[in-house]
Write a protein that holds these residues in place. Sequence first.
Motif, PDB file in Angstrom:
ATOM      1  N   UNK A  25      16.898 -38.326 -12.834  1.00 48.22           N
ATOM      2  CA  UNK A  25      16.249 -38.480 -11.528  1.00 48.22           C
ATOM      3  C   UNK A  25      14.751 -38.715 -11.712  1.00 48.22           C
ATOM      4  N   UNK A  26      14.421 -39.866 -12.270  1.00 50.89           N
ATOM      5  CA  UNK A  26      13.032 -40.232 -12.499  1.00 50.89           C
ATOM      6  C   UNK A  26      12.267 -40.305 -11.179  1.00 50.89           C
ATOM      7  N   UNK A  27      12.929 -40.780 -10.142  1.00 44.45           N
ATOM      8  CA  UNK A  27      12.259 -40.951  -8.841  1.00 44.45           C
ATOM      9  C   UNK A  27      11.776 -39.618  -8.285  1.00 44.45           C
ATOM     10  N   UNK A  28      12.566 -38.572  -8.427  1.00 47.03           N
ATOM     11  CA  UNK A  28      12.143 -37.269  -7.907  1.00 47.03           C
ATOM     12  C   UNK A  28      10.868 -36.802  -8.601  1.00 47.03           C
ATOM     13  N   UNK A  29      10.821 -36.952  -9.932  1.00 51.33           N
ATOM     14  CA  UNK A  29       9.610 -36.577 -10.675  1.00 51.33           C
ATOM     15  C   UNK A  29       8.434 -37.465 -10.274  1.00 51.33           C
ATOM     16  N   UNK A  30       8.707 -38.754 -10.069  1.00 50.42           N
ATOM     17  CA  UNK A  30       7.660 -39.687  -9.658  1.00 50.42           C
ATOM     18  C   UNK A  30       7.065 -39.258  -8.316  1.00 50.42           C
ATOM     19  N   UNK A  31       7.925 -38.912  -7.380  1.00 49.52           N
ATOM     20  CA  UNK A  31       7.459 -38.512  -6.048  1.00 49.52           C
ATOM     21  C   UNK A  31       6.660 -37.210  -6.104  1.00 49.52           C
ATOM     22  N   UNK A  32       7.076 -36.296  -6.969  1.00 46.53           N
ATOM     23  CA  UNK A  32       6.380 -35.007  -7.074  1.00 46.53           C
ATOM     24  C   UNK A  32       5.035 -35.147  -7.792  1.00 46.53           C
TER      25      UNK A  32
END
Length: 230
Positions: free
Chosen positions: A37-44
């Motif tokens: 879940x790269x996107x979740x880390x990106x958003x955070x």
Amino acid sequence: MEYKIYIVEDDLSISNILKEYIVKYGFEAKTAENFENIIRDFEEYKPDLVLLDINLPKFDGFYWCRKIRQQSKVPIIFISARDSGMDQIMALESGADDYITKPFYYEVVIAKIKSHIRRAFGDYASSIQEKIVEVDKLKFYPERWELEFNDKSIILTKREGILLEYLMKKYPKVVSRDFLLEKIWDDIEFVEENTLSVNISRIRKRLQLLGIDNGIETIRGAGYKLNKTW
């Protein structure tokens, strides 16, 4: 301001050395840990630039690049051992801004990071009113690759955006295939014959998502033109 760099690289030795260099040169850095879940880390984390490998667990870098582009225009630099022309084309068409092949000099990576940060946020960033290309209700914002029609909007890839911008600027004229190829692939050595057709097809689908059918017309033997059907 301390700019934040997000490193998406599953080779720990490379990612850790990259992080060391990046921090040494005055940036903040974070390495990816959850590759599902790269996107979740990106958003955070909300990075200002992303370094992205192609070969990753679960989904490849092209997939994550497209996902990031759906919500952000931050610079994305691919770092990969895959050095074929087609890989570079796929990276750019997915929305990347640059491509560095492994093995690389870490100083080159730092120089690229600084260059893209300057373009996006620093000395070279535009301080004037945002650029917009319009054809009636269809609006394209080339600085953020966003296409808007009525109350809907989508983010285009870099190649889609360049193509559509010229079609809109030249409207209602026909734009030749040679002109479009020259504008978007002058920095790439290898291009398959049908690459332009594939990208035009993708733009048509993007326009359909906004409610515009038959938005681009093929003029046999000449090229393409924006077809104002709305």
